[in-house]
Structure formats: C-alpha cells, structure tokens
Design a protein around this motif. Structure first.
Motif, PDB file in Angstrom:
ATOM      1  N   LYS A  98       0.657  -0.740   0.078  1.00  0.00           N
ATOM      2  CA  LYS A  98      -0.359   0.019  -0.290  1.00  0.00           C
ATOM      3  C   LYS A  98       0.764   1.216   0.505  1.00  0.00           C
ATOM      4  O   LYS A  98       0.589   1.834  -0.354  1.00  0.00           O
ATOM      5  CB  LYS A  98      -0.519  -0.131   1.065  1.00  0.00           C
ATOM      6  N   LEU A  99       1.904   1.320   1.015  1.00  0.00           N
ATOM      7  CA  LEU A  99       3.107   2.005   0.562  1.00  0.00           C
ATOM      8  C   LEU A  99       3.466   2.743  -0.607  1.00  0.00           C
ATOM      9  O   LEU A  99       3.641   3.566  -0.919  1.00  0.00           O
ATOM     10  CB  LEU A  99       3.784   2.730   2.026  1.00  0.00           C
ATOM     11  N   LEU A 100       3.659   1.582  -0.756  1.00  0.00           N
ATOM     12  CA  LEU A 100       4.388   1.531  -2.277  1.00  0.00           C
ATOM     13  C   LEU A 100       3.869   2.181  -3.363  1.00  0.00           C
ATOM     14  O   LEU A 100       4.433   3.375  -4.256  1.00  0.00           O
ATOM     15  CB  LEU A 100       4.807   0.025  -3.040  1.00  0.00           C
ATOM     16  N   LEU A 101       2.116   1.855  -3.470  1.00  0.00           N
ATOM     17  CA  LEU A 101       1.388   2.858  -4.571  1.00  0.00           C
ATOM     18  C   LEU A 101       1.353   4.058  -4.122  1.00  0.00           C
ATOM     19  O   LEU A 101       0.871   4.662  -5.339  1.00  0.00           O
ATOM     20  CB  LEU A 101      -0.062   2.020  -4.605  1.00  0.00           C
ATOM     21  N   ARG A 102       1.324   4.142  -2.949  1.00  0.00           N
ATOM     22  CA  ARG A 102       0.795   5.897  -2.074  1.00  0.00           C
ATOM     23  C   ARG A 102       2.124   6.820  -2.297  1.00  0.00           C
ATOM     24  O   ARG A 102       1.805   6.965  -3.414  1.00  0.00           O
ATOM     25  CB  ARG A 102       0.974   5.606  -0.831  1.00  0.00           C
ATOM     26  N   ALA A 103       3.320   6.354  -3.009  1.00  0.00           N
ATOM     27  CA  ALA A 103       4.691   6.838  -3.568  1.00  0.00           C
ATOM     28  C   ALA A 103       4.054   6.975  -4.604  1.00  0.00           C
ATOM     29  O   ALA A 103       5.118   8.202  -5.308  1.00  0.00           O
ATOM     30  CB  ALA A 103       5.660   6.456  -3.154  1.00  0.00           C
ATOM     31  N   GLN A 104       3.403   6.335  -5.358  1.00  0.00           N
ATOM     32  CA  GLN A 104       3.988   6.895  -7.108  1.00  0.00           C
ATOM     33  C   GLN A 104       2.066   6.944  -7.405  1.00  0.00           C
ATOM     34  O   GLN A 104       2.516   7.571  -9.170  1.00  0.00           O
ATOM     35  CB  GLN A 104       3.650   5.110  -7.726  1.00  0.00           C
TER      36      GLN A 104
END
Length: 264
Positions: A98-104
């Motif tokens: 979820k954090l990975l998606l958030r960053a992009q």
C-alpha cells in the motif's frame, strides 16, 4: 481529479461493464478517464475489452515498474491500470505494498479528470481499502434479493469500519424504471431502519438488455456495440450527471485524494 470506487457486494451484477461504459461515456465528453482494475487477483477489465496489456499491477508491486509505466491507453479514449489474473498473493495487499502504491499515485493519476476503482465483489480488506481511498462511492445492485442483501452488507461493514456515510446507487438489470425505484426504496427502508446514519442517493437505473450480453461476448463496450439501445442512452445520462455534478461544486485537488490515502 475526481475519484470513485465502484462496488457491489455481490458478483454478477454488471459492475465492470458499468465501469467500462461509464468511462467511455465520459471520454466521449472529452474527459480523461482512468480505470484502476482493483480486483487485483482476478482481473476482468482487460478481458471485457479484449486487450492484452504487457504489464500489470504485479510489475509495480515487485518494484520492476511504476504505476505510470503500466497505464494502458485503450482505443476507446480512456486508460486502464491492469490487474493480475489468478494471482492469489494480490488478493490482500500488505502495508508495504500500500505504501509503495501511495508513493506513485500523484504522478500516475494527475493527468486524469476521473479515476474509477473497479473493486472486486465481497467485503475483503482490498475492497474496503479501495472504497475508503476514493472520494465518492457507487454501489451497484440488481432486483435480486441476494444482491440487495449483499449491497446492504457492504454498506454496513464499510460504515462500521470507516464511518463513511454517503453513497450513490445504481440499480442494474431492472425490468423498468418502476422496478428500479422499488429496489432503491426497499434498500432505503432497511438502511433508514437499521443504519440511519448512512445516506444513499439514486444515481441511475439501467434496464435489462440482451445487447449487453452480446457486447460482452464480443469484448466491446455496449456504447459501441449497440449505441441506439436504451441502456446506452441511460449510461450517457449518468455520465452527463456526474460531469454536471463536478462542475457545480469546487473540484477536489489531487492532494486531498492523497491525504485520504495516507490516513488509511
């Protein structure tokens, strides 16, 4: 950018077909639309469009590509972020994913006017996550009692988890407008009795039409396959309604969308 989650509680109610044709209707109104296939482990959008994207969400989650890299531009004027198909590990995102998606997301979503999360059926963690992420929520149901029961269950669980109160409803596969209104008022009665905090509004009623089945088999949006059908006119009305609602209120900026994400 305005974001919507489209959920159903129950499968088989025409949710993905609705999303695809609504995206097409808005793109015909000169809007830039992105569909995020949020049924991450059982992709349907690409199948219904007859497309075979080279990359999907798996390449983002394993760090090979970014969200922006996997956006697929369709021949219909809208774009898609494809999901994986038959991938068990995608059915429940972990906190790091979820954090990975958030960053992009800001870079990927900023060029678009509308973002639609096509969410899987049920009340899984992924369903609730994407439902909370969107600015607005559309719930699709049919006149079947099981569909109404599952739609109510979805509303109940999402409210209990996140206190989200406002929802738009689409009654699909209705025999006529009277049946569609009856279904809406039946659900409204139950909600007012047991979950009075929740507010639902009727966004539209879509009639049952055999041309939808033929369009799905041909892997073509019914707005293209049967443009003169009553359901095609109805989906255009809903596209106009959404566009007009956006123009009547202050547009939400992308930063607000990202704030909702970071709060999850």
């Amino acid at each position: 950018m305005q974001s919507f989650s489209i959920a159903s509680g129950k499968g088989g109610v025409g949710k993905t077909s609705f999303v695809i044709n609504l995206a097409l209707g808005l793109s015909q109104l000169k809007q830039k639309v992105l569909i995020f296939d949020a049924d991450l482990g059982l992709a349907n959008v690409d199948i219904m469009l007859g497309i075979s994207p080279k990359f999907d969400i798996r390449f983002v989650l394993n760090g090979s590509l970014s969200l922006k890299d996997i956006i697929y531009e369709t021949e219909y004027g809208f774009s898609v972020i494809p999901a994986g198909s038959g991938v068990l590990e995608l059915t429940q995102l972990n906190s790091n994913q979820k954090l990975l998606l958030r960053a992009q997301m800001e870079e990927a979503f900023s060029p678009f006017d509308y973002l639609f999360f096509d969410i899987s059926a049920g009340i899984s963690d992924n369903v609730l996550f994407f439902s909370q992420l969107a600015e607005e929520r559309i719930v699709i149901l049919t006149p079947e009692p099981t569909s109404m029961a599952d739609a109510y269950a979805y509303l109940k669980v999402l409210y209990k988890k996140s206190k989200i109160k406002n929802y738009k409803l689409i009654v699909n596969m209705a025999k006529d407008n009277e049946e569609g209104k009856r279904v809406f008022h039946q659900l409204l009665y139950v909600i007012e009795k047991f979950l009075p905090e929740i507010k639902i509004s009727l966004l539209g009623i879509l009639p049952y039409d055999e041309c939808v089945k033929r369009a799905i088999r041909s892997q073509t949006p019914y707005l293209i396959y049967c443009p003169e059908a009553k359901i095609s006119f109805k989906i255009k009305e809903i596209a106009y309604k959404i566009l007009n609602e956006k123009s009547r209120k202050k547009d939400k900026v992308l930063e607000e969308f990202l704030e909702r994400f970071s709060a999850l």
